[in-house]
Design an enzyme around this catalytic site. Structure first.
Site, mmCIF file in Angstrom:
data_model
loop_
_atom_site.group_PDB
_atom_site.id
_atom_site.type_symbol
_atom_site.label_atom_id
_atom_site.label_comp_id
_atom_site.label_asym_id
_atom_site.label_seq_id
_atom_site.Cartn_x
_atom_site.Cartn_y
_atom_site.Cartn_z
ATOM 1 N N VAL A 342 0.810 -1.214 0.000
ATOM 2 C CA VAL A 342 0.000 0.000 0.000
ATOM 3 C C VAL A 342 0.843 1.264 0.000
ATOM 4 C CG1 VAL A 342 -1.984 -1.121 1.061
ATOM 5 C CG2 VAL A 342 -0.255 -0.075 2.529
ATOM 6 N N GLY A 524 -1.682 0.208 -4.893
ATOM 7 C CA GLY A 524 -1.187 1.078 -3.829
ATOM 8 C C GLY A 524 -2.132 2.226 -3.528
ATOM 9 N N HIS A 525 -1.939 2.816 -2.355
ATOM 10 C CA HIS A 525 -2.806 3.920 -1.940
ATOM 11 C C HIS A 525 -2.683 5.118 -2.874
ATOM 12 C CE1 HIS A 525 -3.044 2.364 2.468
ATOM 13 N NE2 HIS A 525 -4.038 1.913 1.732
ATOM 14 N N LEU A 526 -1.455 5.460 -3.284
ATOM 15 C CA LEU A 526 -1.282 6.609 -4.158
ATOM 16 C C LEU A 526 -1.929 6.372 -5.523
ATOM 17 C CD1 LEU A 526 0.001 9.417 -3.893
ATOM 18 C CD2 LEU A 526 2.009 8.528 -5.089
ATOM 19 N N ALA A 528 -4.677 4.710 -5.993
ATOM 20 C CA ALA A 528 -6.115 4.936 -5.806
ATOM 21 C C ALA A 528 -6.451 6.421 -5.841
ATOM 22 C CB ALA A 528 -6.570 4.319 -4.480
#
Length: 871
Positions: A342, A524-526, A528
């Site tokens: 993530v 990954g969060h970025l 998203a």
């Protein structure tokens, strides 16, 4: 007889002296009213600029928060009160009712500003076994979904409890923190990254240093002991954010808040406060501002769950978010804890599983995974090296891949939309679900395939490979970010290039043209957040930060996984426009509601029966009413002293407008008799310069209006005919000039056109200035903005500093030698006359350029004439 003549002489002299005294009294009274009028005008301009700014903020798509809205509304309140005060000073208190009307309108505005979502009442602590997705108002989105997975689907989820949003609110209220937080949020600009960091640090310190309510502290400790009793052993826990609104489909808040892993009882309470304080992390603040959430509506729930010391972990998507037609499940996996997936610190293994063919693994990409996160023996997690035999190995077996895919299908079916799922295999090989939230899906790509061959033949390919984390193409200069110092300097429109796609880089993502990283993956969060803001993102290139040169212009083709040198026009023509992330957001909705009480102008006809204090329905109406009444009182008032007869004199000339001059001191030749003057009677140097510009080129009347321009005017209900030659001497045709030898203040109003010129030509360069303000027009906003651009393009060539906000043009020329200022006044005189009603024909940029060329030619001709620049 001699005595009689002496008597008559003294009597005549006495009358003259009395007349002079009366005139001086008139002048003093008028000057006092003029000062109030000037204050009203200045405040009026400021208020209109604030209203225009709020309208532009609403249309512009840039991030803004309630702190900006509140501060501007507060400024409006203060300035409107001043305007009403000034009006009553000018009119000897004839409009006290306007104060009451203002308070009534402001009370409606204040109600909107005090809007607050109702927080669901409930317990401070909820066991996860009692939570379902209907309880998101208490447990937050993340834990409500996990409770649903555990309690209704019966899937394996670690045991735990939720410290609810009600507990967070009790904590904030116990320490009176919200008012202090709001104070620090005043005037916070999401694009000022340095100030964002300062504010974030200050607020997080406030929260972490605050004391928990004793009852809440006791309940948290009791819930932890019960968790240990159910486990039958000492446990460590993970504390994960579960804020209201988090894990929604269009606003995931991915990676914006803090998670703390492997926490012992000793640090449980401090860890809770740190997670709660992460509501004000830099990326979280920027995200909320850019997405338009009310700060007060985002209450922080915190999930406290038994820590899983995972053997392998990862993230899976039950659909391809960039290409749903592919009908695949995407699974990313790494050794150890899923933190490295993530936060993008390791490029994970990728598995594609068919959604339509049972047990079909369509594709594998096994990456080198030299490191992994593991739980420390005492507290927290650490990164350790992976053995040589493992780092190149497949992190999960094919059987585990298929088992995960089956869970993804089950979760998608239950929730009814594609899911973003975090998972782990514990040391025994058992699956644990750690998160299941809606996955934001983008539009289907035609054909359902990515274009991997280079479609651009005339530009060098600087970089190839990686995965498409967010589709699209964009161009900009490369800006490599290695640390927070780099982030503070990130410019709007640049391509963000970084080694690891850390979640904190999201603070500038809405300003980035594109994102390219060495490590990371689609899950990954970025990634998203990039998809939410529709920023093209290319992840896992392995070498972008070492290959791309700082400052070079590149085109990022995320779909084709290429980066080109220069601008690839063929790609950029197909690029989607950046979204307005604020549209439909809570803050945007609040501002839209507020503007209904602020911006509309319903008082358009000064002669209409409703043109009165009680006819004012908005703040703009009050401004319009006060402006109109102050002009009438100042120039047309006949109640006590006929100022227009005693002071204002009509300037005769060959212009199709009426000009009335009021001499404050030394602006007109002494000893003038009667109510009219000629240009030869004027000694005001600024007015003489303006008049030269007004007379330099004869005005040919309103331009011929095209069909679209005519419809635009009808739509605005503002056809202006007051410039026609032969217009009567009605109030709308009068234009007043207040003068002294070195000073001039010209205020004109024709229909819905308002303009002001103020100039002072003093002996000192530092105190001399020319100021110009223009607003209004008869056509739609686009055409009025086109006229504003035309005016700016001309004035800037003569040294003016020009600012445009919507249809408002404000220009200033100062600290220049007098010939430069005089020339500027001559140009303004020309523009005042020749830009009237021009907005109705400026339907496209080509016409703007055409009129600009024509006007510059005419200006150049008369400026070169003998005597130009002299007064």
């Amino acid at each position: 007889m001699v005595e009689l003549f002496g008597f008559l002489k003294k009597r005549r002299e006495g009358k003259l002296q009395q007349a002079e005294q009366e005139m001086e009294a008139v002048r003093r009274a008028f000057t006092q009213r003029y000062l109030s009028f000037k204050s009203l005008l200045s405040t009026n301009d400021r208020v209109l600029e604030i209203i225009n700014e709020l309208e532009q903020v609403l249309l512009g798509g840039r991030g803004f928060g309630m702190s900006l809205v509140r501060s501007r509304c507060t400024a409006l309140s203060v300035d409107l009160f001043k305007i009403i005060q000034n009006l009553n000073q000018i009119t000897d208190g004839r409009f006290p009712e306007l104060f009451e009307v203002f308070q009534e309108i402001w009370s409606r505005i204040d109600q909107e500003l005090k809007h607050r979502e109702t927080v669901a009442a409930g317990e401070w602590i909820l066991p996860l076994a009692a939570v379902t997705r209907e309880m998101s108002g208490q447990a937050g989105g993340k834990m409500a979904n996990l409770g649903e997975v555990k309690n209704r689907l019966g899937l394996p989820v670690p045991d735990g409890f939720v410290i609810t949003s009600a507990a967070y609110q009790a904590f904030i209220d116990h320490n009176d923190l919200q008012e202090e937080i709001n104070r620090r949020f005043q005037l916070l600009d999401p694009n000022d990254i340095a100030r964002l960091h300062e504010t974030s640090a200050e607020i997080q310190q406030l929260i972490t240093r605050a004391a928990l309510p004793p009852d809440l502290e006791a309940e948290i400790r009791a819930a932890y002991r019960e968790l240990q009793e159910r486990a039958g052993r000492p446990v460590r826990v993970s504390l994960r954010s579960s804020a209201l609104g988090e894990d929604a489909q269009e606003a995931s808040f991915a990676g914006q808040y803090r998670s703390l892993l492997n926490v012992s009882e000793e640090f449980l309470l401090l860890s809770y406060k740190e997670v709660a304080a992460s509501k004000y992390s830099v990326p979280a603040i920027a995200y909320r501002l850019n997405k338009g959430f009310h700060d007060e509506d985002i209450l922080m729930g915190v999930g406290c769950m038994t820590m899983i010391p995972a053997q392998t972990s990862g993230v899976m998507y039950s659909a391809d978010p960039g290409n749903p037609s592919r009908q695949v499940i995407l699974i990313n996996a790494v050794w150890g804890l899923g933190k490295s997936v993530v936060d993008g610190s390791i490029t994970p293994d990728l598995f594609l599983v068919s959604k339509t063919i049972p047990s079909q693994i369509l594709e594998k990409e096994i990456k080198s995974k030299p490191q992994r996160f593991v739980c420390q023996a005492e507290e927290g997690v650490e990164m350790e090296m992976v053995g040589e035999g493992e780092k190149e190995a497949q992190s999960i077996s094919d059987e585990q891949v298929l088992a995960l895919a089956g869970l993804a299908l089950q979760l998608e079916k239950h929730f009814g939309v594609p899911q973003d799922i975090e998972w782990a295999f514990d040391q025994t090989g058992a699956i644990q679900i750690l998160q299941s939230r809606p996955l934001m899906m983008l539009e289907n790509k035609p054909g359902g395939t990515r274009e991997t061959d280079s479609p651009v033949k005339d530009l060098p390919v600087l970089l190839s490979g990686g995965v498409t984390a967010s589709p699209g193409a964009a161009c900009g200069p490369v800006f490599i970010v290695e640390n927070m110092v780099d982030l503070l300097q990130f410019p709007a429109g640049a391509v963000l290039v970084t080694k690891n796609p850390l979640p904190q880089w999201a603070a500038v993502l809405n300003r980035a043209a594109a994102l390219v990283t060495d490590q990371g993956a689609i899950t990954g969060h970025l990634s998203a957040v990039a998809r939410e803001f529709k920023v093209p993102a290319l992840m896992g290139t392995q070498k972008a930060s070492r290959t791309l040169e700082f400052g070079e212009i590149v085109t990022v083709d995320a779909d084709g996984t290429h980066v080109y040198a220069g601008r690839a026009e063929t790609l950029l023509q197909r690029a989607a426009e950046k979204i307005n992330a604020m549209k439909g957001s809570p803050v945007e909705i609040t501002l839209r509601r507020l503007l209904k009480h602020i911006a509309p102008l319903t008082l358009t006809d000064p002669e209409a029966p409703n043109f009165s204090p009680r006819g004012c329905q908005t703040l703009h109406d009050i401004i319009r009413f006060a402006h109109e009444m102050s002009l009438r009182e100042l120039f047309d008032d006949q109640r006590e002293v006929a100022f227009s007869e005693k002071l204002a004199k009509k300037l005769t000339g060959d212009l199709p407008m009426q000009w009335w001059v009021i001499d404050l001191e030394g602006g007109l030749r002494e000893g003038i008799q009667g109510g009219t003057i000629r240009l030869a009677d004027v000694s005001s140097r600024p007015l003489l310069a303006l008049w030269k510009g007004l007379r330099a080129v004869p005005w040919q009347g309103p331009p011929a209006v095209d069909a679209k321009g005519f419809l635009s005017i009808l739509a605005e209900s503002a056809m202006d005919t007051s410039l026609e030659t032969g217009a009567g001497p009605g109030y709308g045709a009068k234009n007043y000039v207040l003068v002294s030898e070195n000073f001039c203040h010209l205020s004109t109003r024709l229909g819905f056109h308002f303009s002001t010129v103020e100039a002072f030509l003093g002996e000192k360069t530092a105190e001399s200035y020319v100021w110009f303000y223009f607003k209004g027009g008869g056509a739609d906003l686009f055409r009025k903005e086109q006229r504003g651009q035309l005016i700016r393009s001309i004035l800037e060539q003569f040294g003016f500093w020009v600012q445009i906000r919507g249809d408002i043009v404000s220009a200033r020329l100062e600290r220049q030698d007098q010939p430069v200022l005089v020339r500027g006044l001559e140009v303004l005189g020309y523009l005042i006359l020749h830009t009237r009603q021009l907005d109705m024909v400026l339907g496209d940029p080509a016409k703007v350029r055409s009129y600009q060329e024509k006007m510059m030619q005419e200006i150049g001709t008369f400026l070169q004439a003998p005597g130009s620049g002299d007064v």
